[in-house]
Design an enzyme around this catalytic site. Structure first.
Site, PDB file in Angstrom:
ATOM      1  N   HIS A   1       0.873  -1.177   0.000  1.00 32.57           N
ATOM      2  CA  HIS A   1       0.000   0.000   0.000  1.00 32.57           C
ATOM      3  C   HIS A   1       0.910   1.228   0.000  1.00 32.57           C
ATOM      4  O   HIS A   1       2.016   1.180   0.534  1.00 32.57           O
ATOM      5  CB  HIS A   1      -0.840  -0.054   1.280  1.00 32.57           C
ATOM      6  CG  HIS A   1      -1.905   0.982   1.411  1.00 32.57           C
ATOM      7  ND1 HIS A   1      -1.641   2.261   1.844  1.00 32.57           N
ATOM      8  CD2 HIS A   1      -3.242   0.925   1.199  1.00 32.57           C
ATOM      9  CE1 HIS A   1      -2.782   2.940   1.898  1.00 32.57           C
ATOM     10  NE2 HIS A   1      -3.761   2.161   1.510  1.00 32.57           N
TER      11      HIS A   1
ATOM     12  N   ASP B   1       3.089  -4.869   7.607  1.00 33.48           N
ATOM     13  CA  ASP B   1       1.862  -4.072   7.533  1.00 33.48           C
ATOM     14  C   ASP B   1       0.696  -5.062   7.621  1.00 33.48           C
ATOM     15  O   ASP B   1       0.421  -5.795   6.668  1.00 33.48           O
ATOM     16  CB  ASP B   1       1.867  -3.299   6.207  1.00 33.48           C
ATOM     17  CG  ASP B   1       0.537  -2.600   5.941  1.00 33.48           C
ATOM     18  OD1 ASP B   1      -0.432  -2.826   6.694  1.00 33.48           O
ATOM     19  OD2 ASP B   1       0.487  -1.832   4.953  1.00 33.48           O
TER      20      ASP B   1
ATOM     21  N   GLN C   1      -4.514  -5.478   6.481  1.00 32.29           N
ATOM     22  CA  GLN C   1      -5.504  -6.371   5.858  1.00 32.29           C
ATOM     23  C   GLN C   1      -5.444  -7.788   6.419  1.00 32.29           C
ATOM     24  O   GLN C   1      -6.178  -8.666   5.945  1.00 32.29           O
ATOM     25  CB  GLN C   1      -5.283  -6.419   4.333  1.00 32.29           C
ATOM     26  CG  GLN C   1      -5.466  -5.086   3.652  1.00 32.29           C
ATOM     27  CD  GLN C   1      -6.897  -4.566   3.729  1.00 32.29           C
ATOM     28  OE1 GLN C   1      -7.845  -5.294   4.014  1.00 32.29           O
ATOM     29  NE2 GLN C   1      -7.066  -3.274   3.489  1.00 32.29           N
TER      30      GLN C   1
ATOM     31  N   LYS D   1     -10.621  -0.948  10.286  1.00 35.78           N
ATOM     32  CA  LYS D   1     -10.800  -2.110   9.388  1.00 35.78           C
ATOM     33  C   LYS D   1     -11.148  -3.352  10.202  1.00 35.78           C
ATOM     34  O   LYS D   1     -11.255  -4.451   9.668  1.00 35.78           O
ATOM     35  CB  LYS D   1      -9.516  -2.359   8.591  1.00 35.78           C
ATOM     36  CG  LYS D   1      -9.158  -1.208   7.639  1.00 35.78           C
ATOM     37  CD  LYS D   1      -7.919  -1.548   6.845  1.00 35.78           C
ATOM     38  CE  LYS D   1      -7.287  -0.360   6.178  1.00 35.78           C
ATOM     39  NZ  LYS D   1      -8.018   0.191   5.040  1.00 35.78           N
TER      40      LYS D   1
ATOM     41  N   CYS E   1      -4.806   2.683  -3.599  1.00 31.13           N
ATOM     42  CA  CYS E   1      -3.539   3.128  -2.976  1.00 31.13           C
ATOM     43  C   CYS E   1      -2.451   2.084  -3.166  1.00 31.13           C
ATOM     44  O   CYS E   1      -1.619   1.874  -2.270  1.00 31.13           O
ATOM     45  CB  CYS E   1      -3.720   3.439  -1.498  1.00 31.13           C
ATOM     46  SG  CYS E   1      -4.835   4.802  -1.199  1.00 31.13           S
TER      47      CYS E   1
HETATM   48  C1  LIG Z   1      -2.369  -2.886   3.349  1.00 34.27           C
HETATM   49  C2  LIG Z   1      -2.722  -1.537   3.894  1.00 34.27           C
HETATM   50  N1  LIG Z   1      -1.800  -0.833   4.539  1.00 34.27           N
HETATM   51  C3  LIG Z   1      -2.058   0.374   5.051  1.00 34.27           C
HETATM   52  C4  LIG Z   1      -3.290   0.948   4.923  1.00 34.27           C
HETATM   53  C5  LIG Z   1      -3.515   2.318   5.509  1.00 34.27           C
HETATM   54  O1  LIG Z   1      -4.403   2.237   6.578  1.00 34.27           O
HETATM   55  P1  LIG Z   1      -4.923   3.561   7.289  1.00 34.27           P
HETATM   56  O2  LIG Z   1      -5.464   4.441   6.193  1.00 34.27           O
HETATM   57  O3  LIG Z   1      -5.974   3.064   8.215  1.00 34.27           O
HETATM   58  O4  LIG Z   1      -3.765   4.165   7.986  1.00 34.27           O
HETATM   59  C6  LIG Z   1      -4.297   0.261   4.254  1.00 34.27           C
HETATM   60  C7  LIG Z   1      -5.634   0.886   4.062  1.00 34.27           C
HETATM   61  O5  LIG Z   1      -6.318   0.629   3.117  1.00 34.27           O
HETATM   62  C8  LIG Z   1      -4.010  -1.019   3.735  1.00 34.27           C
HETATM   63  O6  LIG Z   1      -4.931  -1.718   3.083  1.00 34.27           O
END
Ligand SMILES: Cc1ncc(COP(=O)(O)O)c(C=O)c1O
Length: 407
Positions: free
Chosen positions: A124, A201, A204, A227, A365
């Protein structure tokens, strides 16, 4: 679907009863944000109506109560992902802030000119951009693990990227754009054999499977509350105490200090060193209630139900001519990214919305994934444990309607 009582679970989520333009809502945008059960909503109300005050320094009843509940929420998160010590759980505003904390706290101190950071094509943007900012500032270099046509990381290529300049690895546990579940345990072991720390990370992954950071042996793990059936504006960073203690603070302010004079400030112990200012107390307590709720259902049961949904959706969508699924990894979480021949994903999303079906369209993203598959965007249905086979049917019927409109 075995003994999983999805209708009973759905009754816990007031928002799922909504109708959109007269059609029952099929909420299939859970990878962007999931919905909140009544138990979490009520926990927030109880906090605001009977427990709220600022935490840590108060001696009065409400401050002591709020401090206890905030610390208790940290312990709930600790148990949820099997962290050894509660001081290794830092509340952040979400995954993005957690990754930025590691970039500033660890990266700016320990990564320098000529050093290399390994990321993957599946990241992401929030696990790309902070590292690019660091690389630009320090003169470091980003190396990228490629993927195959199924959307799986090429682990042989990952291993070849290591050399004596490799200083850090950042990898997503589950791809938000494709659903691929990455072999992070194996990747962490390989990095550690080279003395390199790994940030996972988990944005998900944590909402969809049992995560055990002790078993993974990752150095950092980040995820977001919103999430995971919790509030927005809250998330966590898990970090190994030995690393957190060596890191520099990310933000300066109240609570993150032991003493301040104009000559010298000494920093507080972890986790407080990384929680400057008044934290989102209510949101943290709400997130604690969310992990209680999920744990009561069971993360294994959640993963099994979501796999049933994914397998059914994959088979049904594959039966529709002119629809291409992107991301066909052997191990996937419940994300279905697809394109419809001759129709822009934005139009797919707009028409599905008219059928009550909520999906996300765009680059998610994750532009490097889009570039790898040579598409500007996809439509993405992402499932949660409260989704049903009937909602998958609504998605597939909606796709057929889209095709008719554009025929
Ligand atoms: C894999 C992953 N990392 C990071 C994020 C960023 O999360 P946040 O916007 O809650 O900080 C997302 C959000 O869609 C994501 O899917």
């Amino acid at each position: 679907m075995g003994s999983f009582d999805v209708e009973r679970i759905r009754a816990d989520f007031p928002i799922l009863a909504l109708k959109i333009g007269g059609k029952p809502l099929a909420y299939l945008d859970n990878a962007a944000s999931s919905q909140m059960p009544q138990a979490v909503i009520e926990r927030l109300v109880r906090y605001q109506t009977t427990q709220h005050a600022n935490i840590n320094r108060g001696v009065h009843y409400l401050s002591e109560t709020a401090t206890f509940e905030y610390d208790e929420a940290r312990r709930k998160l600790q148990r949820f992902i099997n962290v050894r010590e509660d001081r290794e759980v830092i509340f952040t505003s979400g995954t993005t802030e957690a990754i930025n904390l590691v970039m500033h706290g660890y990266g700016r101190k320990f990564i320098g000119a000529g050093d290399e950071i390994i990321l993957t094509t599946l990241e992401h943007h929030s696990n790309i951009v902070p590292w690019q900012m660091l690389a630009e500032e320090k003169g470091a270099k980003i190396r990228v693990v490629p993927i195959n046509d199924a959307g799986e990381l090429l682990i042989g290529e990952y291993e070849k990227l290591f050399n004596e300049r490799t200083k850090f690895v950042g990898v997503t546990h589950v791809s938000n754009a494709l659903g691929t579940i990455n072999p992070v345990k194996q990747m962490i072991a390989f990095a550690h054999a080279h003395g390199v720390p790994v940030l996972v990370d988990g944005a998900q992954a944590a909402p969809h499977m049992k995560v055990d950071v002790a078993d993974l042996d990752c150095d950092f793990y980040a995820f977001s509350g919103h999430k995971l059936c919790g509030p927005t504006g809250i998330g966590i960073l898990y970090g190994k105490a030995a690393l957190l203690e060596r890191m520099q603070p990310f933000k300066g302010g109240g609570d993150m200090i032991l003493s301040v004079t104009f000559e010298k400030t000494t920093y507080n112990t972890i986790p407080h060193k990384f929680e400057a200012g008044t934290p989102p107390i209510a949101a943290a307590i709400g997130l604690g209630a969310a992990v209680d709720y999920l744990s009561a259902i069971g993360m294994e049961a959640i993963a099994a139900h979501e796999l049933d949904l994914l397998n059914y959706a994959t088979a049904e969508v594959n039966r529709v001519p002119g629809v291409r699924i992107l991301g066909t990894a052997g191990k996937k979480a419940a994300v279905l990214s697809f394109t419809v021949d001759g129709v822009h994903p934005h139009d797919v999303g707009t028409l599905l919305n008219q059928e009550g079906v909520a999906v996300r369209t765009g680059h998610h993203c994750a532009q490097p994934v889009m570039q790898r598959f040579r598409v500007p965007a996809t439509s993405r249905a992402s499932f949660a444990f409260y989704n049903t086979l009937a909602e998958v049917d609504a998605l597939v019927a909606g796709i057929r309607t889209v095709q008719k409109v554009f025929a």
